[in-house]
Design a protein around this motif. Structure first.
Motif, PDB file in Angstrom:
ATOM      1  N   HIS A 201       1.089  -1.120  -0.074  1.00  0.00           N
ATOM      2  CA  HIS A 201      -0.081   0.125   0.098  1.00  0.00           C
ATOM      3  C   HIS A 201       0.740   1.113  -0.090  1.00  0.00           C
ATOM      4  O   HIS A 201       1.317   1.756   1.181  1.00  0.00           O
ATOM      5  CB  HIS A 201      -1.011  -0.059   1.251  1.00  0.00           C
ATOM      6  CG  HIS A 201      -1.856  -1.273   1.072  1.00  0.00           C
ATOM      7  ND1 HIS A 201      -2.798  -1.340   0.480  1.00  0.00           N
ATOM      8  CD2 HIS A 201      -1.670  -2.268   2.022  1.00  0.00           C
ATOM      9  CE1 HIS A 201      -3.410  -2.711   0.555  1.00  0.00           C
ATOM     10  NE2 HIS A 201      -2.917  -3.039   1.792  1.00  0.00           N
ATOM     11  N   LYS A 203       1.383   5.191  -1.111  1.00  0.00           N
ATOM     12  CA  LYS A 203       0.445   6.287  -1.518  1.00  0.00           C
ATOM     13  C   LYS A 203       0.806   6.689  -3.020  1.00  0.00           C
ATOM     14  O   LYS A 203      -0.149   7.218  -3.425  1.00  0.00           O
ATOM     15  CB  LYS A 203       0.948   7.393  -0.724  1.00  0.00           C
ATOM     16  CG  LYS A 203       0.234   8.751  -0.870  1.00  0.00           C
ATOM     17  CD  LYS A 203       0.435   9.853   0.268  1.00  0.00           C
ATOM     18  CE  LYS A 203       1.720  10.464  -0.140  1.00  0.00           C
ATOM     19  NZ  LYS A 203       2.245  11.632   0.852  1.00  0.00           N
ATOM     20  N   GLU A 204       2.174   6.707  -3.550  1.00  0.00           N
ATOM     21  CA  GLU A 204       2.335   7.212  -5.003  1.00  0.00           C
ATOM     22  C   GLU A 204       1.840   5.911  -5.863  1.00  0.00           C
ATOM     23  O   GLU A 204       2.190   6.281  -7.230  1.00  0.00           O
ATOM     24  CB  GLU A 204       3.677   7.344  -4.957  1.00  0.00           C
ATOM     25  CG  GLU A 204       4.256   8.535  -4.153  1.00  0.00           C
ATOM     26  CD  GLU A 204       5.043   7.604  -2.677  1.00  0.00           C
ATOM     27  OE1 GLU A 204       4.536   6.708  -2.343  1.00  0.00           O
ATOM     28  OE2 GLU A 204       6.011   8.188  -2.632  1.00  0.00           O
ATOM     29  N   GLU A 205       1.262   4.611  -5.365  1.00  0.00           N
ATOM     30  CA  GLU A 205       1.250   3.691  -6.610  1.00  0.00           C
ATOM     31  C   GLU A 205       0.140   3.993  -7.582  1.00  0.00           C
ATOM     32  O   GLU A 205      -0.717   4.874  -7.397  1.00  0.00           O
ATOM     33  CB  GLU A 205       1.058   2.330  -5.850  1.00  0.00           C
ATOM     34  CG  GLU A 205      -0.139   2.246  -5.352  1.00  0.00           C
ATOM     35  CD  GLU A 205      -0.495   0.997  -4.417  1.00  0.00           C
ATOM     36  OE1 GLU A 205       0.618   0.146  -4.436  1.00  0.00           O
ATOM     37  OE2 GLU A 205      -1.013   0.770  -3.689  1.00  0.00           O
TER      38      GLU A 205
END
Length: 272
Positions: A201, A203-205
């Protein structure tokens, strides 16, 4: 009624352990004999203490240190043992997750290498339609003007960022050509990506939606604008519309070849 006292070799045998371990337990005070014969130094144990030895063996088996076990035996309290077991259970669950992640990575690599094994030149430059389920990637854009070396360096930045998050992915990786580069050129609209498992998990994916993708195997390494243009032309001529960035998944890299010309990757572009 007096119970029989058991010699150390009898206790060791019935509990499938060594006399050396029992002697050590006596030495550190975790499990002591009822008494020691002063004449021959033989240790004798009371059967009523056998449940304690069973508990020591069990706690050791599930990962408690002898120091932790000694502390638990010295504080025979329900809350203490419940808290200790709860904590250990949580640790074991994390270990299970870690091994499951390792299993998934190995399973992925097996499938990946089997695909590479059966690939041959007849499969090149033949666009086809594939339907993919939702996937996830993490990518970084090249800091300098896009080229093969810069994409490779950017991929190292991707891995570094994951390691900073205490993460590592063995899944597919490659080059990303951002959609805005279709018209303006990819030199400043290119980067590197890696696929990420569901349990990551970040944030930037980026989410790659499920849907129809036009795919094509090609050679030429990590940055190959000509192959991208070739596939975009085919997509346009066949009445499809591009609705995503362009993903170039590496299949055969420097692990298998030292020649850029022999490297193989698959372009994937979502269309409607």
């Amino acid at each position: 009624m007096e119970h029989k006292n058991y010699k150390i070799n009898e206790v060791a045998k019935m509990h499938n352990m060594s006399k050396k371990a029992l002697i050590y337990y006596d030495k550190i005070g975790i499990f002591k004999p009822k008494y020691v014969d002063e004449k021959n130094n033989y240790r004798y144990y009371d059967i009523k203490e056998f449940p304690v030895l069973k508990q020591i063996i069990y706690l050791k088996e599930i990962g408690f240190s002898l120091e932790e076990i000694k502390n638990l035996l010295e504080h025979r309290d329900h809350d203490v043992i419940i808290n200790a077991l709860t904590h250990r259970n949580n640790e074991i669950f994390k270990e299970i997750q870690r091994y499951q992640d390792m299993h998934n990575s190995i399973d992925y690599l097996l499938k990946f290498y089997k695909t590479a094994k059966y690939f041959d030149k007849r499969d090149l430059y033949k666009p086809s339609i594939k339907i993919f389920e939702q996937r996830k990637i993490f990518y970084l854009k090249c800091e300098e003007e896009g080229n093969r070396e810069e994409v490779m360096l950017t991929y190292r930045r991707v891995l570094k960022r994951l390691r900073e998050l205490d993460l590592f992915s063995h899944q597919e990786y490659g080059t990303i050509y951002l959609q805005e580069g279709i018209e303006s050129g990819f030199k400043h609209n290119v980067g590197a990506f890696i696929s990420t498992p569901e349990n990551f998990h970040i944030k930037e994916e980026t989410i790659l939606p499920e849907g129809k993708y036009i795919c094509m195997y090609k050679t030429g390494g990590y940055y190959d604008e000509e192959s991208v243009k070739y596939l975009l032309k085919w997509i346009s001529e066949n009445g499809y519309e591009v609705i995503s960035d362009i993903y170039e998944y590496c299949l055969i890299d420097y692990t298998f070849t030292k020649s850029v010309e022999e490297m193989v990757s698959e372009l994937q572009i979502r269309v409607k």
